[in-house]
Design a protein around this motif. Structure first.
Motif: not given
Lengths: 180, 266
Positions: A15, A59, A64, A67-68, A73, A77, B18, B22, B27, B30-31, B33-35, B37
């Motif tokens: 993170v 990975f 993470i 997501l931005y 998608f 990755l 993965t 998605h 997913l 999980v996504e 959760f990461f967002r 944080i």
């Protein structure tokens, strides 16, 4: 207990690495914002840990980052994970010398591989009609700036870490051979 | 060599799984959760970056300051001489602002949004906002600042966040009209640095530097009359059916912190 703590530490590291990459992309002015922080840190960590676990770190960090972005998608990755995998093999069998110039050369190749896989992924999506545009000019400009700033950053980071770390300090390894 | 092949195969399978999970939506926890944080830190760092990079009024040398002073003095003199023309322009501007004050006078719904980050991938020019499908944001919806200045369009929507593709992104395309005699239509495209380009303007139509460009309303979800920018330069080539115009956007893309998303636009 120890393994739970280790897991939490690794999660925190992932993170933190992603947040650091995101944060520096905002804070640094152009063209410094083009430094690929994740690849920079991962390559130095590769020399440090000497373990394939680095691929899983890549990975989850790139997961993470996905997501931005607006890219479909999987592109970042895939390119991030596979480039670190190939980079790890290069580290194991080609760049066996633990020096800042080896780290820089490995960084150069890693970034090339990263963008090459990125382009191939977009081309594949374009072939199947899942995306329409391939921003060639943008990608080439980004690649140029990324190489120009990330490679020296990798070499510099390795140099700094090697001054403080026994693992990366090759001069200590040599002296150990002559210890009585 | 065989071991490497199996390693590559295993990692490729994990990547494929993965990506599949998605798109199937599995997913999401999980996504989220990461967002959860990363978002607060991202928002704080973006706000800090806007503050740090706001160097509009700073001068690094006294020569720069002197040059700026001379430039402003020249401009003041020109403005004094053209006072009558300026008064006419002011009235036109007031009429245009009233016409374009559609958020208050037209029946468009809008959602106030806050920017919590910007593009991570260097090949994009995007912003991340703190509203998503849960709040009514839809893909393609226009994003505006001030009183109708277009910043971009929603490119990607998640449950609680969305991504705005700015006008200067290389994939950005917006149908627009020039406020000139012929009301010339064209396509605003990004990917040219800090300016945007208006393409496919008929060669026969006359466009001048300073002409205002607004959205034409010819595309879905984009109303007519959103301010885009002003013509900075016109590029004409002989024997070509279309001309191009370089547009300086009114919006300052690197300083957007609060905006509105227009929804239910017919």
């Amino acid at each position: 207990m120890r393994s739970i703590l280790r897991f939490l530490l690794i999660l925190l590291a992932i993170v933190f690495l992603s947040a650091f990459h995101i944060g520096l992309a905002f804070l640094l002015p152009f063209p410094w914002s083009k430094i690929n922080i994740i690849l920079t840190v991962l390559i130095v960590l590769m020399f440090w840990w000497d373990s394939g676990f680095i691929i899983w770190l890549s990975f989850f960090s790139h997961l993470i980052i996905e997501l931005y972005t607006t890219a479909p998608f999987g592109i970042l990755l895939t390119s991030g994970t596979l480039s670190i995998l190939l980079s790890f093999w290069l580290y194991k069998y080609l760049f066996t010398n633990r020096s800042w110039y080896a780290a820089g050369a490995l960084g150069l190749l890693t970034i090339f591989i990263y963008r090459a896989i990125y382009i191939m992924a977009i081309l594949s999506l374009k072939f199947f009609g899942l995306t329409q545009i391939l921003p060639w000019q943008n990608i080439m400009q980004t690649l140029s700036w990324e190489l120009l700033f990330s490679v020296p950053a990798i070499a510099l980071l390795f140099f700094i870490v090697s001054r403080f770390s026994r693992r990366l300090n090759t001069s200590l390894d040599h002296s150990a051979l002559f210890k009585v | 060599m065989r071991k490497k092949f199996f390693t590559l195969l295993a990692i490729s399978i994990v990547l494929a799984i993965t990506i599949l999970t998605h798109y199937l939506g599995w997913l999401k926890p999980v996504e989220s959760f990461f967002r959860y944080i990363v978002n607060p830190g991202s928002k704080a760092m973006y706000a800090l970056s806007v503050k740090i990079n706001n160097t509009e009024e700073e001068f690094t040398t006294s020569e720069d300051l002197l040059e700026a002073y001379k430039k402003i003095k020249d401009e003041w003199l020109k403005n004094k001489i053209n006072e009558v023309e300026l008064e006419t322009l002011r009235q036109d501007n007031e009429n245009l602002r009233q016409e374009l004050n559609f958020i208050k006078t037209k029946n468009y719904d809008s959602i106030g949004i806050e920017v919590i980050g910007k593009n991570i991938d260097p090949t994009e020019s995007t912003l991340i906002i703190n509203r998503g499908s849960k709040d009514g944001v839809r893909e393609g919806s226009p994003v505006v600042v001030g009183n109708g200045i277009l910043v971009g369009k929603i490119a990607k929507v998640e449950e609680k966040i969305s991504v705005v593709r700015l006008l200067d992104d290389n994939q950005s395309k917006v149908a627009a009209t020039v406020i000139n005699y012929e009301k010339s239509v064209g396509l605003i495209e990004g990917g040219y640095g800090i300016s945007v380009q208006m393409n496919f303007i008929p060669q026969s139509e006359s466009i001048g530097v300073g002409d205002i460009v607004v959205t034409s309303g010819l595309e879905e979800k984009m109303p007519r009359g959103l301010l885009v920018g002003a013509v900075q330069a016109v590029e004409k080539e002989a024997h070509q059916p279309f001309q191009k115009a370089v547009i300086k956007p009114f919006a300052k893309f690197d300083k957007v912190t609060i905006a509105s998303v227009l929804i239910n636009v017919e």
